[in-house]
Write a protein that holds these residues in place. Structure first.
Motif, mmCIF file in Angstrom:
data_model
loop_
_atom_site.group_PDB
_atom_site.id
_atom_site.type_symbol
_atom_site.label_atom_id
_atom_site.label_comp_id
_atom_site.label_asym_id
_atom_site.label_seq_id
_atom_site.Cartn_x
_atom_site.Cartn_y
_atom_site.Cartn_z
ATOM 1 N N TRP A 7 0.815 -1.204 0.000
ATOM 2 C CA TRP A 7 0.000 0.000 0.000
ATOM 3 C C TRP A 7 0.853 1.260 0.000
ATOM 4 N N LYS A 58 -4.166 0.283 6.791
ATOM 5 C CA LYS A 58 -3.994 -0.698 5.712
ATOM 6 C C LYS A 58 -4.706 -1.989 6.101
ATOM 7 N N LEU A 91 -6.190 0.193 -6.970
ATOM 8 C CA LEU A 91 -5.708 0.381 -5.605
ATOM 9 C C LEU A 91 -4.702 1.518 -5.487
ATOM 10 N N ALA A 135 -1.766 1.648 -4.339
ATOM 11 C CA ALA A 135 -0.666 0.779 -3.936
ATOM 12 C C ALA A 135 0.348 0.678 -5.069
#
Length: 242
Positions: free
Chosen positions: A165, A172, A225, A227
């Motif tokens: 992340w 998280k 995401l 990330a």
């Protein structure tokens, strides 16, 4: 020559489909959890999942099938199996609910009526539970680990075993697969990727160590995401069904 080409294509399609699920079936062993990822409301995803169930149960082995339905609905699932309720009575999240999914539940209930070696469980956290969905589903799956392996159908993001992340994210929250992997469970995950074609009759399994796997992983899932995009798919998933 034209008929020969058609015959070759038919056999090729069968070979691709066989390869896609035979290797996954080999990994469905006692004390294991296999998660098949799906993009919700894709009938193709349901059909592929059903092919795995059929392929495994034809070996006369026991299997636990887990679905993304609130665990509070388990008693209703049991009533459907007993013939005391119908699949139309069950509550399913609108983002997941579609006719093929309900047909899958009905088919599995009919199978369980005749085969006690197949178990159908609901593992999701309902709105009444003020808890993290992934944590709840991981708990419910872990509770079922045993001689009968578990085969689950969940949204594809739940199949990720590792997510790096963005450091700016304060909280998280790992997905189901990551939670179970961190607990030492034997877990294998296979998200599905369906191409937009008029006639898509073939599918194949792309192992995690292939470059194509990480390309699809990044374009399909990690693009959603906040990330870092991984440089390899190994340890994140076990393969992608294309």
């Amino acid at each position: 020559m034209r008929y020969l080409i058609i015959i070759i294509l038919l056999f090729s399609s069968s070979a691709y489909a066989e390869n896609s699920y035979s290797r996954i079936l080999e990994g469905i062993t006692p004390n294991s959890i296999t998660i098949i990822g799906e993009t919700h409301k894709r009938p193709e995803a349901i059909r592929f999942f059903q092919s795995l169930i059929t392929g495994y149960t034809q070996q006369n082995k026991c299997l636990t099938v887990a679905l993304e339905i609130a665990s509070s609905q388990q008693s209703l699932l049991n009533e459907i199996i007993q013939g005391k309720a119908t699949v139309t009575d069950i509550e399913i999240a609108p983002a997941i609910d579609h006719p093929p999914f309900r047909a899958l539940i009905n088919d599995l209930a009919e199978i369980q009526k005749q085969n006690n070696c197949l178990k159908l469980i609901a593992i999701d956290a309902g709105l009444e539970l003020k808890t993290n969905r992934d944590e709840w589903m991981a708990i419910k799956l872990a509770e079922q680990v045993g001689q009968a392996p578990i085969l689950a159908l969940l949204g594809s993001l739940h199949t990720l075993k590792i997510v790096d992340w963005n450091p700016t994210i304060a909280k998280k929250e790992p997905y189901v697969a990551e939670i179970l992997a961190s607990e030492g469970h034997d877990i294998k995950t296979y998200p599905q990727h369906w191409t937009e074609r008029t006639c898509n009759t073939r599918n194949r399994l792309i192992p995690a160590d292939q470059p194509e796997a990480v390309e699809l992983l990044n374009s399909d899932l990690f693009a959603l995401l906040n990330a870092s995009k991984p440089k390899a798919a190994i340890n994140i998933i076990d393969g992608i069904v294309l």
